[in-house]
Design a protein around this motif. Structure first.
Motif, PDB file in Angstrom:
ATOM      1  N   ALA A 122       0.822  -1.210   0.000  1.00 10.34           N
ATOM      2  CA  ALA A 122       0.000   0.000   0.000  1.00 10.34           C
ATOM      3  C   ALA A 122       0.858   1.263   0.000  1.00 10.34           C
ATOM      4  N   GLY A 123       2.166   1.126   0.229  1.00 13.69           N
ATOM      5  CA  GLY A 123       3.040   2.294   0.317  1.00 13.69           C
ATOM      6  C   GLY A 123       3.202   3.046  -0.996  1.00 13.69           C
ATOM      7  N   ALA A 131      -5.552  10.997  -5.946  1.00 15.13           N
ATOM      8  CA  ALA A 131      -6.258  11.897  -6.853  1.00 15.13           C
ATOM      9  C   ALA A 131      -7.536  11.264  -7.406  1.00 15.13           C
ATOM     10  N   ASN A 132      -7.670   9.964  -7.280  1.00 13.90           N
ATOM     11  CA  ASN A 132      -8.863   9.303  -7.806  1.00 13.90           C
ATOM     12  C   ASN A 132      -9.057   7.981  -7.064  1.00 13.90           C
ATOM     13  N   LEU A 133     -10.138   7.279  -7.418  1.00 12.67           N
ATOM     14  CA  LEU A 133     -10.464   6.054  -6.686  1.00 12.67           C
ATOM     15  C   LEU A 133      -9.371   5.002  -6.823  1.00 12.67           C
ATOM     16  N   GLU A 134      -8.756   4.945  -8.009  1.00 15.77           N
ATOM     17  CA  GLU A 134      -7.710   3.933  -8.209  1.00 15.77           C
ATOM     18  C   GLU A 134      -6.530   4.157  -7.248  1.00 15.77           C
ATOM     19  N   GLU A 135      -6.073   5.393  -7.171  1.00 19.58           N
ATOM     20  CA  GLU A 135      -4.936   5.674  -6.274  1.00 19.58           C
ATOM     21  C   GLU A 135      -5.312   5.414  -4.813  1.00 19.58           C
ATOM     22  N   LYS A 136      -6.564   5.737  -4.479  1.00 24.97           N
ATOM     23  CA  LYS A 136      -7.022   5.496  -3.103  1.00 24.97           C
ATOM     24  C   LYS A 136      -7.056   3.994  -2.812  1.00 24.97           C
ATOM     25  N   ILE A 169     -15.240   8.191  -2.917  1.00 27.07           N
ATOM     26  CA  ILE A 169     -16.263   7.141  -2.993  1.00 27.07           C
ATOM     27  C   ILE A 169     -15.940   6.020  -2.001  1.00 27.07           C
ATOM     28  N   ILE A 170     -14.634   5.736  -1.816  1.00 25.95           N
ATOM     29  CA  ILE A 170     -14.285   4.734  -0.799  1.00 25.95           C
ATOM     30  C   ILE A 170     -13.505   5.409   0.328  1.00 25.95           C
ATOM     31  N   SER A 171     -13.934   5.159   1.544  1.00 30.13           N
ATOM     32  CA  SER A 171     -13.168   5.708   2.663  1.00 30.13           C
ATOM     33  C   SER A 171     -12.242   4.613   3.194  1.00 30.13           C
TER      34      SER A 171
END
Ligand code: FDA
Length: 378
Positions: A122-123, A131-136, A169-171
Motif C-alpha cells: 500500500a506504500g 487523486a482518484n479512486l484507483e490511487e485510493k 467514494i471509498i473511505s
C-alpha cells in the motif's frame, strides 16, 4: 383519514403501522402493483423458490430497538451471509481476508505477515493525496489485491474507470487478518422465515390502514394526488425528492441495476447465494442463486431446478428505478436546495431512501421511520 403515506416500502409501512396502532386512520398509496417497496419478494412460479424481485435483501442490524420491533412481525432464520468472487476462473472468499490473501499469493502467511505485506504494497500511494479512486484503492490495500478484486468490479458498478472516479467514494477497504468471511458484522442477521412479503403484509394488516396500489401521487386524475392532498392533511412522502419538486433544482443522479432472472435445470448452480464476478470480461457484477438463502427449505424446494439472477449495474435515467445515490458534488448541492424547498412544504415529511437521497439498509429505513414517528409525528 388522518395521514397520507406515499410509498409502501419499509419506511412508509413503519410509519403506517405506528400511526394505526395509536388510533390514527392512514392511507398508504404506491404506484407499484404490490406493497413492500424494494424488499418485495415472490415465489418464482415454476420452482416455488422465493425470489427478491429488486435484488437480494439480507436483513442485519445491531440496533436493539429495530430488532425488537421487526420481531413483532416475523421470526428470522439463522442464515449467515457470505460472498465469494470469481477472479480469472478461481473463486476467492470476500471481504478480503487472510483466506483471500493466502489463496491469491499462494502462501501461508500468518496474520502479522499478511498485515506487513499489505502495508508494504500500500506504500505506493498515500491515501491522503490520492487523486482518484484507483490511487485510493492502491493506497489502502496495495496494487495486486486492488487490481484483482476492486478495479474491474468498481468499473462495472459505475460504468466508469476508477481513474475517473473521485477518491472519496471509498473511505476504507476492509481487510480482515483472520479467516472470518462473515459478510456483516452486526449483532443480528437472518432472513424472514416466511419470506419478505409475509412480513410486509403483517405490518400493513390493521383495520386503520388502507392500502391503494397502482396509484401515483403525481397523477392528477386520482383523488389522492399531490395538489389535492398537500396542505389538507399530513403527508409522509417516500418517493424521490427531486420528483416531488418537479426537478426544479435539477435531477439528482442515481445508479440502477438490471436483473436477468433465469430458471436452470440443475439442482444447484453455484453452491452459494452470491457469487461476484471481479473481471472486466464478464459484463455482470454478480449472480444470485435464491435457493441458498433458505437452506432450511431444502425439503420444499425442487432438487432438479434452481433460480439465478444476474445483476448488471448502470447509471439511471428518469424511466429507471433509482437504486443507489451517485452523490456527486452537484448532487449534494441539489439535495441541500431540495431540503430548503422541503421546509416550505406545510405538513409534508420526507423520508426513506428516495425521499432523503441516501442509501439506507432496511434496518436504517425502519429505524429512521421509528424516530420520525416518535419525534415529529406522534
Ligand atoms: P422503497 O424504495 O423500498 O419504497 C419506496 C416506495 O415508494 C416504492 O414502493 C415506490 O413504488 C413508492 N413510490 C415512489 N414514488 C411514488 C409515487 N410518485 N407515488 C406512489 N408511490 C411511489 N437493505 C438491506 O438491509 N439489506 C440488503 O441486502 C439490501 N439489498 C438491497 C439491494 C438493492 C439492489 C437495493 C436497491 C437496496 C437494497 N437494500 C438492502 C435497501 C432496501 O431496499 C431499503 O432499505 C428499503 O427499500 C428502504 O425502504 P424505503 O421505504 O425507504 O424505500
Amino acid at each position: 383519514m388522518d395521514l397520507l403515506i406515499v410509498g409502501s416500502g419499509f419506511f412508509g409501512l413503519t410509519i403506517a403501522e405506528r400511526a394505526a396502532a395509536s388510533g390514527r386512520k392512514v392511507v398508504v398509496i404506491d404506484r407499484r402493483p404490490h406493497i413492500g417497496g424494494n424488499a418485495y419478494s415472490e415465489d418464482e412460479p415454476e420452482t416455488g423458490i422465493e425470489v427478491h424481485r429488486y435484488g437480494a435483501h439480507l436483513f442485519h442490524t445491531s440496533n436493539p430497538t429495530v430488532w425488537k420491533y421487526v420481531n413483532r412481525f416475523t421470526t428470522f432464520t439463522d442464515y449467515v451471509h457470505r460472498v465469494y468472487t470469481n477472479h480469472r476462473g478461481v473463486v476467492f472468499p470476500l471481504p478480503i481476508n487472510l483466506g483471500t490473501i493466502n489463496q491469491f499469493f499462494q502462501a501461508a502467511y500468518t496474520p502479522d505477515q499478511a498485515r506487513a505485506l499489505v502495508h508494504e504494497l500500500a506504500g505506493e500511494f498515500d491515501a491522503k493525496d490520492a487523486a482518484n479512486l484507483e490511487e485510493k484503492g492502491i493506497a489502502l490495500i496495495g496494487r495486486p489485491l486492488y487490481e484483482a478484486f476492486i478495479r474491474d468490479y468498481t468499473a462495472k458498478q459505475w460504468q466508469t474507470s476508477p481513474t475517473e472516479l473521485p477518491a472519496e467514494i471509498i473511505s476504507r477497504l476492509p481487510v480482515r487478518y483472520t479467516y472470518d468471511n462473515r459478510y456483516f458484522n452486526d449483532t443480528w442477521e437472518g432472513l424472514p422465515t416466511d419470506g419478505y412479503t409475509a412480513w410486509i403484509e403483517r405490518m400493513a394488516d390493521h383495520s386503520n390502514i388502507e392500502v391503494k396500489l397502482d396509484v401515483d401521487f403525481f397523477d392528477d386524475s386520482q383523488p389522492l394526488n399531490k395538489a389535492a392532498a398537500v396542505g389538507q392533511l399530513p403527508v409522509v412522502y417516500t418517493g424521490p425528492v427531486d420528483r416531488y419538486f418537479d426537478y426544479a433544482e435539477g435531477a439528482l443522479s442515481w445508479r440502477t441495476i438490471d436483473l436477468e432472472q433465469e430458471v436452470l435445470p440443475v439442482g444447484d448452480f453455484q453452491g452459494t447465494s452470491v457469487m461476484n464476478y471481479a473481471d472486466a470480461d464478464i459484463p455482470y457484477t454478480r449472480i444470485h442463486e435464491f435457493r441458498h438463502f433458505h437452506p432450511e427449505r431444502a425439503d420444499r424446494y425442487p432438487t432438479d431446478s434452481t433460480v439465478i439472477m444476474r445483476e448488471f449495474s448502470r447509471f439511471a435515467t428518469h424511466e429507471d428505478e433509482p437504486y443507489y445515490p451517485v452523490n456527486t458534488p452537484e448532487d449534494r448541492n441539489g439535495l441541500l436546495a431540495y431540503r430548503e424547498l422541503g421546509k416550505g412544504e406545510k405538513d409534508v415529511y420526507f423520508g426513506g431512501r428516495l425521499g432523503t437521497y441516501q442509501y439506507l439498509d432496511m434496518h436504517m429505513a425502519i429505524g429512521s421511520a421509528l424516530s420520525m414517528w416518535n419525534n415529529q409525528l406522534a
